[in-house]
Scaffold this motif. Structure first.
Motif, short mmCIF file in Angstrom:
data_model
loop_
_atom_site.label_atom_id
_atom_site.label_comp_id
_atom_site.label_asym_id
_atom_site.label_seq_id
_atom_site.Cartn_x
_atom_site.Cartn_y
_atom_site.Cartn_z
N ASP A 155 -0.12 23.62 38.63
CA ASP A 155 -0.70 23.66 37.28
C ASP A 155 -0.40 22.37 36.53
O ASP A 155 -1.26 21.86 35.78
CB ASP A 155 -0.16 24.86 36.51
CG ASP A 155 -0.73 26.19 37.00
OD1 ASP A 155 -1.76 26.16 37.69
OD2 ASP A 155 -0.13 27.24 36.69
N SER A 156 0.81 21.83 36.69
CA SER A 156 1.17 20.58 36.01
C SER A 156 0.33 19.43 36.54
O SER A 156 -0.12 18.56 35.78
CB SER A 156 2.66 20.27 36.21
OG SER A 156 3.48 21.19 35.52
N GLN A 180 7.86 15.75 40.30
CA GLN A 180 8.05 16.71 39.21
C GLN A 180 8.72 16.04 38.00
O GLN A 180 8.34 16.29 36.85
CB GLN A 180 8.89 17.89 39.71
CG GLN A 180 8.13 18.78 40.71
CD GLN A 180 9.03 19.78 41.42
OE1 GLN A 180 10.21 19.50 41.68
NE2 GLN A 180 8.47 20.94 41.76
N THR A 184 7.03 15.58 34.20
CA THR A 184 7.75 15.91 32.97
C THR A 184 7.82 14.70 32.04
O THR A 184 7.65 14.83 30.82
CB THR A 184 9.16 16.41 33.29
OG1 THR A 184 9.06 17.61 34.08
CG2 THR A 184 9.94 16.73 32.02
N THR A 207 5.79 19.41 31.45
CA THR A 207 7.10 19.89 31.85
C THR A 207 7.04 20.67 33.16
O THR A 207 6.29 21.64 33.29
CB THR A 207 7.70 20.77 30.75
OG1 THR A 207 7.75 20.01 29.53
CG2 THR A 207 9.11 21.21 31.11
N THR A 208 7.84 20.21 34.13
CA THR A 208 7.86 20.80 35.46
C THR A 208 9.31 20.87 35.95
O THR A 208 10.02 19.88 35.88
CB THR A 208 7.04 19.95 36.45
OG1 THR A 208 5.76 19.65 35.89
CG2 THR A 208 6.87 20.68 37.78
N THR A 209 9.73 22.02 36.40
CA THR A 209 11.08 22.16 36.94
C THR A 209 11.20 21.37 38.23
O THR A 209 10.39 21.53 39.15
CB THR A 209 11.41 23.64 37.21
OG1 THR A 209 11.28 24.37 36.00
CG2 THR A 209 12.84 23.79 37.74
N ARG A 233 3.42 26.52 39.69
CA ARG A 233 3.71 25.84 38.42
C ARG A 233 3.53 24.32 38.56
O ARG A 233 3.01 23.67 37.64
CB ARG A 233 5.12 26.18 37.96
CG ARG A 233 5.28 27.64 37.55
CD ARG A 233 6.67 27.92 37.03
NE ARG A 233 6.82 29.31 36.62
CZ ARG A 233 7.94 29.84 36.15
NH1 ARG A 233 9.03 29.08 36.02
NH2 ARG A 233 7.98 31.11 35.80
N THR A 234 3.97 23.78 39.65
CA THR A 234 3.78 22.35 39.88
C THR A 234 2.30 22.04 40.03
O THR A 234 1.80 21.03 39.51
CB THR A 234 4.55 21.89 41.13
OG1 THR A 234 5.95 22.09 40.91
CG2 THR A 234 4.29 20.42 41.44
N TYR A 277 6.58 22.71 45.81
CA TYR A 277 5.23 22.44 45.32
C TYR A 277 4.50 23.79 45.23
O TYR A 277 3.62 24.11 46.03
CB TYR A 277 4.50 21.49 46.27
CG TYR A 277 3.30 20.77 45.67
CD1 TYR A 277 2.47 21.36 44.72
CD2 TYR A 277 3.00 19.47 46.08
CE1 TYR A 277 1.38 20.70 44.20
CE2 TYR A 277 1.90 18.79 45.57
CZ TYR A 277 1.10 19.41 44.63
OH TYR A 277 0.00 18.75 44.12
#
Length: 353
Positions: free
Chosen positions: A78-79, A56, A60, A65-67, A75-76, A72
């Motif tokens: 999608d990144s 992650q 970024t 940008t990934t928190t 949102r990850t 996993y």
């Protein structure tokens, strides 16, 4: 055969012990070990939290940008998809070997003491912490963390660069079983020690007096043999390295710059692509560069010329690498290099570092 990149350009080594220096009255001038096992990186939804966090951070660093929460999730995913799309990969959101290789090979992911992307540094700090090293995940590489990189590379018998590049990233992510610890006498102190100028003694016939060599010059010569054997360099190739170092530095890891920016055993020049000044003075890296099996310089080395010129004289082979203004000096040292090799080679174990 060789763990080396495609040739990019020719380099030139300066020569400390050139014609003028040689004229000074006081100065006279196997089986290969296996390379580290190939590994590939795959990050799954079930991977350890710290591994997902490292990925992650790297996403970024690349602008996706990934928190870094270690999950996993959507949102990850999608990144990962966005990164894959940017690299022309199959867009499936799965961080498989191709996706991770593209992520880790990027220059954005490289972590070095001279400056790196803060998110990439955080990824390295997390993985170094997982490997048992003391780190603080703050995006700034400390001197102790830089030393941890070197320690990690040494533990896995990787080339000691102190840089987290693709290969080191791979080992940090996979964290395979460590190879057996080396019992080699060649320590990091030995590899980087500064040495005072000394001379190669001659006997009454003008040959190298092996029994009167200093401990430093003898051990440097033995080290060249150890590295050559560890990388599968032919005996003649090791003799080329010995003859070259005898000419260029008198088998000393010279610290001051006597000829422009030349330094080290082979008087390699940073300005002509042989690496940084620290790298050309690092005995192991300089020797790997001379042999043509280093990763820190694009300059061709001995093994790049070997297929075509292996039948040539030691001096011709040395000149191919060094591109010296005084090529005849190398053949003049051929007999001394052979004598040194014949005296010590059988008792020197292969060394990969």
């Amino acid at each position: 055969m060789f763990d080396r990149r495609t040739l990019l350009r020719h380099g030139a080594s300066g020569g400390l012990l050139g014609a003028a220096a040689l004229a000074a009255p006081a100065l006279i001038a196997p089986a290969a070990l296996a390379a580290p096992a190939p590994l590939s990186v795959r990050v799954r939804t079930t991977s350890p939290r710290v591994v997902i966090q490292a990925m992650q951070h790297l996403l970024t660093a690349h602008g996706f940008t990934t928190t870094a929460d270690g999950a996993y999730g959507p949102r990850t995913t999608d990144s990962v998809r966005a990164f894959q799309r940017s690299r022309g990969l199959v867009v499936d959101g799965i961080a498989g070997p191709n996706t991770m290789s593209a992520l880790l090979r990027s220059s954005t992911s490289v972590v070095r003491a001279s400056g790196s992307n803060a998110h990439a540094v955080r990824a390295a700090q997390r993985l170094l912490g997982r490997a048992g090293y003391a780190t603080v995940v703050d995006g700034t590489l400390s001197s102790s963390e830089n030393s941890a990189i070197a320690s990690f590379q040494t533990a896995y018998q990787l080339t000691l660069t102190r840089i987290v590049d693709h290969l080191t990233w791979t080992y940090l992510f996979v964290l395979p079983a460590k190879p057996p610890s080396s019992t080699s006498p060649w320590t990091s102190t030995f590899l980087t020690a500064d040495e005072k100028l000394a001379y190669l003694p001659r006997d009454s016939s003008g040959n190298l007096a092996l029994d009167r060599m200093s401990t430093t010059t003898r051990e440097n010569g033995r080290f060249l043999i150890a590295v050559g054997k560890g990388r599968g360099i032919p005996a003649k190739g090791i003799q080329v390295a010995l003859a070259t170092a005898m000419v260029e530095s008198g088998l000393l890891n010279l610290y001051p710059t006597y000829d422009r920016d030349s330094g080290g055993l082979f008087q390699q020049r940073p300005s002509t692509g042989w690496g940084t000044y620290t790298q050309v003075r690092h005995k192991h890296l300089a020797t790997l560069a001379f042999f043509g099996v280093a990763m820190h310089t694009p300059n061709p080395g001995l093994m790049d010329y070997w297929p075509t010129y292996s039948g040539s004289s030691i001096g011709t082979l040395a000149q191919k690498v060094q591109r010296s203004a005084y090529p005849s000096r190398y053949d003049a040292m051929a007999d001394d290099a052979l004598a040194f090799y014949n005296r010590y080679a059988a008792g020197v174990a292969p060394y990969r570092g």
